[in-house]
Structure formats: C-alpha cells, structure tokens
Write a protein that holds these residues in place. Structure first.
Motif, PDB file in Angstrom:
ATOM      1  N   TYR A  26       0.826  -1.207   0.000  1.00 31.41           N
ATOM      2  CA  TYR A  26       0.000   0.000   0.000  1.00 31.41           C
ATOM      3  C   TYR A  26       0.863   1.262   0.000  1.00 31.41           C
ATOM      4  N   PHE A  27       1.987   1.203   0.683  1.00 27.58           N
ATOM      5  CA  PHE A  27       2.898   2.345   0.705  1.00 27.58           C
ATOM      6  C   PHE A  27       3.459   2.601  -0.695  1.00 27.58           C
ATOM      7  N   ALA A  28       3.850   1.520  -1.387  1.00 22.63           N
ATOM      8  CA  ALA A  28       4.336   1.659  -2.760  1.00 22.63           C
ATOM      9  C   ALA A  28       3.244   2.208  -3.673  1.00 22.63           C
ATOM     10  N   LEU A  29       2.008   1.727  -3.485  1.00 22.51           N
ATOM     11  CA  LEU A  29       0.878   2.251  -4.255  1.00 22.51           C
ATOM     12  C   LEU A  29       0.692   3.747  -4.024  1.00 22.51           C
ATOM     13  N   ALA A  30       0.712   4.150  -2.767  1.00 16.16           N
ATOM     14  CA  ALA A  30       0.510   5.568  -2.453  1.00 16.16           C
ATOM     15  C   ALA A  30       1.575   6.430  -3.105  1.00 16.16           C
ATOM     16  N   ASN A  31       2.827   5.977  -3.050  1.00 17.27           N
ATOM     17  CA  ASN A  31       3.914   6.737  -3.682  1.00 17.27           C
ATOM     18  C   ASN A  31       3.693   6.876  -5.179  1.00 17.27           C
ATOM     19  N   LEU A  32       3.265   5.798  -5.816  1.00 20.16           N
ATOM     20  CA  LEU A  32       3.033   5.860  -7.259  1.00 20.16           C
ATOM     21  C   LEU A  32       1.863   6.775  -7.597  1.00 20.16           C
ATOM     22  N   TYR A  33       0.795   6.708  -6.833  1.00 15.56           N
ATOM     23  CA  TYR A  33      -0.345   7.604  -7.093  1.00 15.56           C
ATOM     24  C   TYR A  33       0.099   9.066  -6.997  1.00 15.56           C
ATOM     25  N   ILE A  34       0.933   9.362  -6.004  1.00 16.13           N
ATOM     26  CA  ILE A  34       1.422  10.731  -5.828  1.00 16.13           C
ATOM     27  C   ILE A  34       2.327  11.130  -6.977  1.00 16.13           C
ATOM     28  N   GLU A  35       3.287  10.265  -7.305  1.00 17.73           N
ATOM     29  CA  GLU A  35       4.281  10.595  -8.326  1.00 17.73           C
ATOM     30  C   GLU A  35       3.664  10.729  -9.705  1.00 17.73           C
ATOM     31  N   GLN A  36       2.642   9.941  -9.980  1.00 16.74           N
ATOM     32  CA  GLN A  36       2.022   9.944 -11.307  1.00 16.74           C
ATOM     33  C   GLN A  36       0.803  10.859 -11.386  1.00 16.74           C
ATOM     34  N   ASP A  37       0.516  11.599 -10.307  1.00 13.22           N
ATOM     35  CA  ASP A  37      -0.625  12.511 -10.282  1.00 13.22           C
ATOM     36  C   ASP A  37      -1.945  11.798 -10.588  1.00 13.22           C
ATOM     37  N   LEU A  38      -2.062  10.572 -10.101  1.00 17.39           N
ATOM     38  CA  LEU A  38      -3.300   9.816 -10.264  1.00 17.39           C
ATOM     39  C   LEU A  38      -4.106   9.932  -8.967  1.00 17.39           C
ATOM     40  N   THR A  39      -4.501  11.160  -8.688  1.00 21.04           N
ATOM     41  CA  THR A  39      -5.090  11.487  -7.396  1.00 21.04           C
ATOM     42  C   THR A  39      -6.409  10.775  -7.158  1.00 21.04           C
TER      43      THR A  39
END
Length: 567
Positions: A218-231
């Motif tokens: 979930y932490f990796a998912l959250a980082n990717l959502y933030i980095e890719q602007d997939l809010t």
C-alpha cells in the motif's frame, strides 16, 4: 524517473554480485587461499596459485583470476572454484563470473550463490526460460524466504537486463507464484524501474485486491499515485485500507498528500492534525500542514507552525524561508529580511536571496535589487534561469521593457520550455505594444501548453480587447474556464467578450462572479461599463463611488463616470 521506495533485503553473497555492478570493483579485495589448502597439486600449479594470490593481494584480481581459474578447472577443487568466483567478482569480469559460477555449481550443487549467478547471467544473455530454470534450482537450495528472494531478484535483475527480458522474467515468476504477494511486488518494482508506472500500479492493485498484502504494498501504491498525479484513482483505491488502518501514520501522511492534490484541503488538514496529535515529532507532517495553511492564506496559523519547526534540526532553513515569505506578505519587510538572511541550505538559499532582492527593490529601488542579484553565484543553469527571470521581473516593475525582454530571452535560451518565462516574455511584448510579436508568441504558448488556462487567456483576451477573432477567443476562454472555472481574470475576459458582442446580461453574470472572487480594478471598470450599457446608471455610479477610491492610481477608473456621461 522516481522509483517505488521498496525495502529490500540483500544477503551478503547477493550484494557481492549485484549483476548490474559487474564492472564495479569492491573497496575490499576478497581474502585469499593458502597453497597448502589444495591437496595433490603439482608444483607448477602450486607456484601459479601462490603467484595468483600475491597478485590479488596487490590489487590485481583480474590477473589473479586468469591464474587461479585454470587451476580450479584442472584440480576440480571446490574451494578454488569459489575463490575464482570471488576474484572475477572483484575484477568485475562478467565472463569469469559466469565461468567460475558454473564450475562452482558443478562441484557444489547445494551452493545457492552459484545458482543465483546462474539465473542473473541467463537474464543478462536474454535467455528467460534458462533463467527460470536456474531460478528454480536456486530456490531449492536457498536459505532465504521466497519473499526475500523475490525482492532481491527485482533489485538485482533490473539493473543490467533489457526491459522486455526483465519484464518477461518477472511475469513468469508471477505465474509460478500467483498466490504470493511478493511476486506481484517484484513485477511492480521491475515495471517502475523500466519506466512503466501504470503497469506497476496494475500489478500492485492486483496484489492488494486478491491477496492479504502487507503495508509496503500500500505504501508503494501511495507513492506511485502521488508521483504519477493519479489522485482520484489513489483516493478511491486506498480509501478502504485507510479506514481500516487509522493509526498507520505513514500511510495517513501519504493519503493526506493525495487529498491536497485533489484540493480536499479540510480533510487533509484534519488528517495531518491527527498525525501530529498522535506523533508530536512528526515534523514532516507538521511542515506539510504549515505549507497547506500558507497555500490557503491562513498566514497566522502557518507562521505558528513554522516557528515551531524553526527550532528543529533539519527544518530550520525551510522554516526561516517561509517565515520570510509570510513576513513579506504582512509588509514587515525588515523582519522578512532577518528570516531570509538565516537561510543557508542550498535548496532555499537562492530563492531566499531573490526575495531579499525583491525587498530591496521595494525599499531602496531597482538598482539595489539588481545589485543584490548580481552578487549571487548560480551553480547551474536552473539557478541562473531563476536569477535572470527575477531581473526581468524587476525591470518590468519599473517599465524598463527592453531590459526586461532581454533578460527573459536570455532565460528562455537556457530553458526553452519554461512556462513562467514564456508567459512573462509574452506579457512584456504586450506592454511594449509589439502586438504582432505578441500574437505570434501567444499562439506558440497555447500550442506548447494547450491545457494551461493563463496561456489560453493570454491569446483569448488579446483577441477580445482588439475585437477580432471573437469566435476563436470564445473557444480559448471557454476551454480555460473548463479547466479552472474560478480564475477571476479569465471570468473577466469571458465577460468582456460577451460585452463586445452586445450580450450584456451574459457579460454581467461573468463579471459579477469575477468581482465576487477578487476586487480588481480592471474587473470593476468592465462591470461598471456593462451596467451602464444596460441603463443601470445608478447602480453603475454607486459601484464607482464605493470602490473607485480603492484604486487611486488607475486614472481610467477615476475618470470613468465622466467618460460615460460625456463630460
């Protein structure tokens, strides 16, 4: 490309290999063998073994390998095979690593390190099925858990493997272990490394949906959502996990970041506050909350938080910088300078000094600000661009348009795709009344940034003001408002377009909304003219009487009623 922040467990033998680091030499040479350790060795080979170890001790592992590996082949001594492998690793000799590992595996089939080299080398050669076979042999003798081995594989294999080979390998591992979350985790790591973040997200989401995934997924998912602007995607997918894990503070912090990106400011503030209440030393969350308050214009609360952080090691510079920003906003310029002069960290030093220069322009005039900028020593093009842009802005404040244009152009030569610089240059051309060049540049700006509201407005309002290309102007301004419906100056542009077309009721609706958002003198002029055009003379005069005194320097506004009445 930012990467997923995985936590990897790297055993010693694996870290020696690293596969991507085949050309790198470790700082410490591997320990050698004594000749007497090898039984039944011929005198000639004994001499070569001793010579090889002497060369290794003197820092020449490549020559040592060339002497020892033939001896290992001749004697079939497992210790010499392992020693040859160590020397090849130390020399970064890929072929030697492969040869010695193969011999080592033959002589000691239970040796996990040798099998690990086998699958990594097979990948290096692009042989996916051979790599899978070697991996399965490795797993039979590995002392590590499957989870640790899969994580290690992802960290090592991606470094020197072509994307299509690496992805094929990790997809096959996913097929081998469909019920193990770490297989999907490894695939996601590889995908992100190969610049395929959406594939990485899909792999992690699949793991989180099907399996009992741990926090790190979930932490990796959250980082990717933030980095890719997939809010929106991130908020939706993580919502249930967040509700079920209210005290997973690291995830709560990441989720608050997503809320900020989605403009869910109240929810983000409350979440940051809960984190801080539970963890008084959660200084990163306190900084985020302070920045959020600053963005919302809550300067007093933001100032309180920054003052707290200014006494915390590692947060002093950023706090002093923003305390300077707040003091400048409050027109306490001397206090602002005192805060800004305390900033020394490279990340904030230049920006702090640009603000100091801006304060000097306000208090001591243009030359003082320019002189301060000239004392700065930019360390790279990015910093030089900041200084050039600041100089251009300062010259523009004093209507020295030629110098402003020259400095914007110098900055643009270094950063040809920088939106603020391109926009600043366009605005200078407008002030210089070089309308032909302005239109060319404004069109280029829209072509380069078709979804930037201010770029669309720059060209659209130009057409409105000159009463030309009004259909195109409407398209540009409607697109801008679709992207940002509450930007007051674009509402003003759209209202003035309706006025130019004689649609006064529509014009008043846009202009009234713009005026409710920002009491701006240009909006006021347009709104008064629109009311006057509808014979709302008393309302227009009342508006002028109430608000014209707020803008004493706008001569057009001050004389507006006389102009409208023909006096």
């Amino acid at each position: 490309m930012k990467k997923i922040k995985f936590m990897l467990i790297l055993p010693l033998a694996t870290s020696l290999l690293g596969c991507a680091q085949l050309g790198a030499k470790p700082a410490m040479q591997p320990s050698g063998m004594q000749a007497e350790e090898v039984k039944n060795i011929e005198p000639k080979l004994m001499f070569e073994l001793m010579l090889g170890e002497m060369l290794a001790e003197r820092g020449d592992p490549m020559s040592a390998y060339n002497l020892l590996f033939p001896i290992a082949q001749a004697t079939q001594d497992v210790r010499l095979a392992e020693r040859s492998f160590q020397l090849a690793m130390s020399a970064g000799f890929a072929k030697g690593i492969e040869q010695s590992a193969a011999l080592w595996r033959t002589l000691d089939p239970m040796q996990a390190s040798a099998w690990r080299v086998g699958y990594l080398m097979a990948l290096r050669h692009g042989e996916v099925e051979e790599a899978i076979s070697a991996w399965q042999s490795y797993r039979k003798v590995s002392d590590l858990s499957l989870e640790d081995d899969l994580k290690n594989a992802s960290a090592q294999a991606v470094q020197a493997t072509q994307p299509e080979i690496g992805m094929a390998f990790f997809q096959r591992l996913g097929q081998l272990y469909p019920q193990d979350w770490s297989a999907g985790f490894a695939l996601a790591y590889a995908a992100n490394h190969y610049n395929q973040p959406l594939l990485a997200l899909e792999a992690l989401e699949d793991v989180a949906t099907r399996l009992a995934a741990p926090l790190e997924v979930y932490f990796a998912l959250a980082n990717l959502y933030i980095e890719q602007d997939l809010t929106a995607r991130g908020l939706a997918f993580l919502a249930e996990f967040m509700a079920q894990n209210p005290t997973q503070w690291m995830m709560q912090e990441r989720f608050a970041r997503l809320e900020v990106k989605a403009a869910l400011y109240l929810s983000a503030k409350q979440r940051y506050q809960r984190i801080i209440d539970a963890n008084p030393r959660a200084f990163t969350s306190l900084l985020s909350l302070a920045l959020l308050e600053l963005e919302l214009g809550e300067l007093a609360q933001a100032q309180t938080y920054f003052l707290t952080l200014s006494s915390v090691e590692g947060y002093r510079d950023v706090s002093h910088y923003y305390l300077g920003v707040i003091s400048q906003s409050n027109q306490d310029l001397e206090q602002a300078k005192r805060y800004l002069q305390k900033v020394s960290h490279p990340s904030y030093y230049l920006d702090a000094n640009i603000l100091i220069a801006q304060i000097k322009v306000t208090t001591n005039g243009l030359d003082a600000g320019i002189t301060h900028l000239q004392t700065l020593q930019p360390s790279n093009n990015e910093e030089l661009v900041k200084v050039l842009r600041a100089q251009a802005i300062f010259y523009g404040q004093f209507s020295r348009w030629d110098q402003a244009l020259a400095h914007y152009q110098l900055a643009l030569d270094l950063a040809p795709d920088d939106l603020p610089i391109m926009y600043g240059l366009v605005m200078v051309l407008y002030e210089m009344e070089d309308f032909e060049a302005y239109e060319v540049r404004a069109k280029a700006l829209v072509a380069r940034f078709p979804d930037e509201p201010d770029a669309l407005n720059a060209l659209g309002y130009f057409y409105v003001e000159r009463n030309i290309n009004l259909d195109e102007a409407q398209d540009l301004l409607d697109r801008a408002l679709a992207i940002d419906p509450d930007r007051y100056h674009i509402l003003d542009s759209r209202g003035w377009l309706a006025y130019q077309r004689g649609n006064y009721v529509e014009a008043e609706a846009y202009l009234q909304r713009a005026w409710s958002i920002r009491k701006d003198d240009e909006v006021l002029i347009h709104l008064i003219k629109t009311k006057w055009a509808q014979n709302q003379v008393q309302a227009a005069k009342a508006l002028w009487q109430d608000y014209a005194p707020l803008f004493p320097d706008n001569l057009l506004l001050q004389n507006l009623i006389n102009e409208l009445t023909g006096n």
